[in-house]
Design a protein around this motif. Sequence first.
Motif, PDB file in Angstrom:
ATOM      1  N   VAL A  63       0.400   3.397   0.645  1.00 65.65           N
ATOM      2  CA  VAL A  63       0.185   2.163   1.399  1.00 65.65           C
ATOM      3  C   VAL A  63      -0.959   2.375   2.386  1.00 65.65           C
ATOM      4  O   VAL A  63      -0.932   3.322   3.179  1.00 65.65           O
ATOM      5  CB  VAL A  63       1.469   1.766   2.166  1.00 65.65           C
ATOM      6  CG1 VAL A  63       1.200   0.595   3.110  1.00 65.65           C
ATOM      7  CG2 VAL A  63       2.585   1.422   1.188  1.00 65.65           C
ATOM      8  N   VAL A  69      -2.264  -1.208  -1.657  1.00 67.49           N
ATOM      9  CA  VAL A  69      -1.427  -0.125  -2.163  1.00 67.49           C
ATOM     10  C   VAL A  69      -2.211   0.541  -3.278  1.00 67.49           C
ATOM     11  O   VAL A  69      -2.637  -0.124  -4.228  1.00 67.49           O
ATOM     12  CB  VAL A  69      -0.073  -0.634  -2.686  1.00 67.49           C
ATOM     13  CG1 VAL A  69       0.759   0.528  -3.223  1.00 67.49           C
ATOM     14  CG2 VAL A  69       0.682  -1.381  -1.599  1.00 67.49           C
ATOM     15  N   LEU A  98      -0.164  -3.655   6.887  1.00 67.06           N
ATOM     16  CA  LEU A  98       0.824  -3.409   5.836  1.00 67.06           C
ATOM     17  C   LEU A  98       1.476  -2.077   6.171  1.00 67.06           C
ATOM     18  O   LEU A  98       0.828  -1.029   6.124  1.00 67.06           O
ATOM     19  CB  LEU A  98       0.150  -3.359   4.468  1.00 67.06           C
ATOM     20  CG  LEU A  98       1.066  -3.090   3.258  1.00 67.06           C
ATOM     21  CD1 LEU A  98       2.182  -4.112   3.153  1.00 67.06           C
ATOM     22  CD2 LEU A  98       0.239  -3.048   1.973  1.00 67.06           C
ATOM     23  N   LEU A 101       6.638  -0.043   2.169  1.00 66.14           N
ATOM     24  CA  LEU A 101       6.942  -0.522   0.815  1.00 66.14           C
ATOM     25  C   LEU A 101       8.192   0.193   0.343  1.00 66.14           C
ATOM     26  O   LEU A 101       8.357   1.395   0.580  1.00 66.14           O
ATOM     27  CB  LEU A 101       5.758  -0.237  -0.117  1.00 66.14           C
ATOM     28  CG  LEU A 101       5.859  -0.621  -1.589  1.00 66.14           C
ATOM     29  CD1 LEU A 101       4.449  -0.831  -2.159  1.00 66.14           C
ATOM     30  CD2 LEU A 101       6.550   0.458  -2.415  1.00 66.14           C
ATOM     31  N   ILE A 115       7.774  -5.365   0.611  1.00 67.55           N
ATOM     32  CA  ILE A 115       6.764  -4.904   1.549  1.00 67.55           C
ATOM     33  C   ILE A 115       7.084  -5.427   2.947  1.00 67.55           C
ATOM     34  O   ILE A 115       7.691  -6.489   3.110  1.00 67.55           O
ATOM     35  CB  ILE A 115       5.352  -5.349   1.129  1.00 67.55           C
ATOM     36  CG1 ILE A 115       5.272  -6.872   0.925  1.00 67.55           C
ATOM     37  CG2 ILE A 115       4.909  -4.609  -0.120  1.00 67.55           C
ATOM     38  CD1 ILE A 115       3.883  -7.396   0.633  1.00 67.55           C
ATOM     39  N   TYR A 117       5.130  -6.127   6.594  1.00 68.76           N
ATOM     40  CA  TYR A 117       3.780  -6.257   7.154  1.00 68.76           C
ATOM     41  C   TYR A 117       3.775  -7.263   8.292  1.00 68.76           C
ATOM     42  O   TYR A 117       4.778  -7.932   8.569  1.00 68.76           O
ATOM     43  CB  TYR A 117       2.785  -6.671   6.072  1.00 68.76           C
ATOM     44  CG  TYR A 117       2.995  -8.036   5.457  1.00 68.76           C
ATOM     45  CD1 TYR A 117       2.257  -9.143   5.881  1.00 68.76           C
ATOM     46  CD2 TYR A 117       3.909  -8.224   4.414  1.00 68.76           C
ATOM     47  CE1 TYR A 117       2.431 -10.399   5.302  1.00 68.76           C
ATOM     48  CE2 TYR A 117       4.087  -9.464   3.832  1.00 68.76           C
ATOM     49  CZ  TYR A 117       3.349 -10.554   4.283  1.00 68.76           C
ATOM     50  OH  TYR A 117       3.529 -11.786   3.709  1.00 68.76           O
TER      51      TYR A 117
END
Length: 391
Positions: A63, A69, A98, A101, A115, A117
């Motif tokens: 990430v 990603v 971000l 994950l 995810i 973020y």
Amino acid sequence: MGAALLAGCGGGGGDSPPVTPPTTPPTTPPTTTFGLALREVASGLEAPLLLTAPASDTRRFIVERAGRVRILSPDGSVRATPFLDLSGLISTTGEGGLLSLAFHPGYATNGRFYIYYTDKFSNIAIDEVRVSADANVADANSLKRIVTIQHPTYTNHYGGSLAFGPDGYLYAGTGDGGGAGDPDNNAQNLDSLLGKLLRLNVDNPLPPLYTVPADNPFAGQDGKRGEIWGYGLRNPWRFAFDVAGGALYIADVGQDQREEVNVVSTTQKAANYGWDVMEGTRCYNSATCNQQGLTLPAFEYEHGAANANGCSITGGYVYRGTALPELAGHYLYSDYCKGFLKSFRYANGAVSDAKDWAVASVGNVPAFGQDAAGELYVLSAAGKVYQIVRK
């Protein structure tokens, strides 16, 4: 990049009472028969914040804070085409980006991952995403919002960890909303999702895309959010389950004095980790405080004068791989400012075998990584990934 950018260090807490030295044992050098080293496995990345993988998958997914990603292939190359690129949807203001994950336990058949973020409005967002027909490319059009948590006023303390627990539920660690000393009193407020460990059932096929598990401690209670599993956290930047040991490790970034790791059973719910009554095992901004009902950290360390010991803990994982059997059961951690590699064991309510592995610092360390085989990695803010190997 300063420590506050990625891990929520400091923030100014005003005058503090005298600090009682922690009781955790000092770290010792490892034995001469076994040592650890860091072997570079990837470079040229942009602010890598996590390395993870689906079960039984030989690829490693990295990430990047800006919203991408990347895939580190089994042959050691980083694929040029990102697995996912959401840079147009991500805010990187302050500590945003971000941040995490988590692959669904059934990813091999359902292609779902999640995810965490900060969106363009600086809200915390947790989305479901699905892989496309190409196993190396996610379907960016498949995004479905699971949770939105408003995070007004401040741009630090977003938290940032996602992980599936051994019970199959999705856990999320949220920061207290930012500012020094939790000015909005979120961490102890059970009607707020900030400063919490959340537990969600994301296997709901129809909107809403998650439900509150019936055994969550505050499920169905008026004035309390049912999503909450634990509370009293400042900025739990990284947490990790050790399924083999039946424990959950939460590394919570401290304010001005102490960094801490909380260790509880994977079944422990409604734990109050103490912030902002406590900073580690120290009363925060008062000489005495009511500690009844609080879960105090298993491990802590002081910043020391001029942050000589560190400023912002970077939590890692308990080693359960096969390449380094001597390391089995050790929880590894670092500090964003110092870049060291240290570990300890935790069993029967006590810390033991604390070690400083004396590896050369790789600079600022925002995160660790774990692949599907249980091998561990150290990520550098300079854009490199290192595997932890035998010296």
